[in-house]
Design a protein around this motif. Structure first.
Motif, short mmCIF file in Angstrom:
data_model
loop_
_atom_site.label_atom_id
_atom_site.label_comp_id
_atom_site.label_asym_id
_atom_site.label_seq_id
_atom_site.Cartn_x
_atom_site.Cartn_y
_atom_site.Cartn_z
N ASN A 182 52.87 11.18 28.40
CA ASN A 182 51.42 11.33 28.48
C ASN A 182 50.78 10.56 27.34
O ASN A 182 51.18 10.67 26.19
CB ASN A 182 51.10 12.82 28.39
CG ASN A 182 49.62 13.11 28.42
OD1 ASN A 182 48.90 12.76 27.49
ND2 ASN A 182 49.19 13.74 29.48
N ASP A 225 48.00 10.84 25.69
CA ASP A 225 47.47 11.65 24.59
C ASP A 225 48.59 12.11 23.66
O ASP A 225 48.43 12.11 22.44
CB ASP A 225 46.70 12.85 25.11
CG ASP A 225 45.41 12.46 25.81
OD1 ASP A 225 44.89 11.36 25.52
OD2 ASP A 225 44.93 13.23 26.64
N LEU A 226 49.71 12.51 24.26
CA LEU A 226 50.85 12.95 23.45
C LEU A 226 51.38 11.78 22.62
O LEU A 226 51.65 11.93 21.42
CB LEU A 226 51.95 13.50 24.35
CG LEU A 226 53.25 13.90 23.65
CD1 LEU A 226 52.98 15.00 22.62
CD2 LEU A 226 54.27 14.36 24.66
N LYS A 227 51.49 10.61 23.25
CA LYS A 227 51.98 9.44 22.54
C LYS A 227 51.07 9.08 21.37
O LYS A 227 51.54 8.81 20.27
CB LYS A 227 52.09 8.26 23.51
CG LYS A 227 52.71 7.02 22.93
CD LYS A 227 52.86 5.96 24.00
CE LYS A 227 53.45 4.69 23.44
NZ LYS A 227 53.56 3.65 24.44
N SER A 257 49.10 11.12 19.77
CA SER A 257 49.23 12.17 18.76
C SER A 257 50.47 11.97 17.91
O SER A 257 50.41 12.10 16.68
CB SER A 257 49.28 13.55 19.43
OG SER A 257 48.09 13.81 20.11
#
Length: 50
Positions: A15, A17-19, A21
């Motif tokens: 994802n 956003d996860l990357k 973050s």
């Protein structure tokens, strides 16, 4: 079990956003993303061996 590996590597979909973050945490700690991920993996491997 048949596993398809493309160019000798496994492609993972993360994802965005996860990357982003994880990348921000890495930079905040003074690491590049790849160096930070390598450290995380090595910590998991060393804790698994104990």
């Amino acid at each position: 079990m048949n596993v398809n590996i493309k160019n000798d590597r496994i492609d993972m979909l993360i994802n965005k956003d996860l990357k982003d973050s994880i990348k921000q945490v890495a930079y905040n700690n003074g690491y590049t993303l790849s160096h930070y991920l390598n450290r995380m993996i090595m910590n998991e491997v060393s804790s698994f061996k104990k």
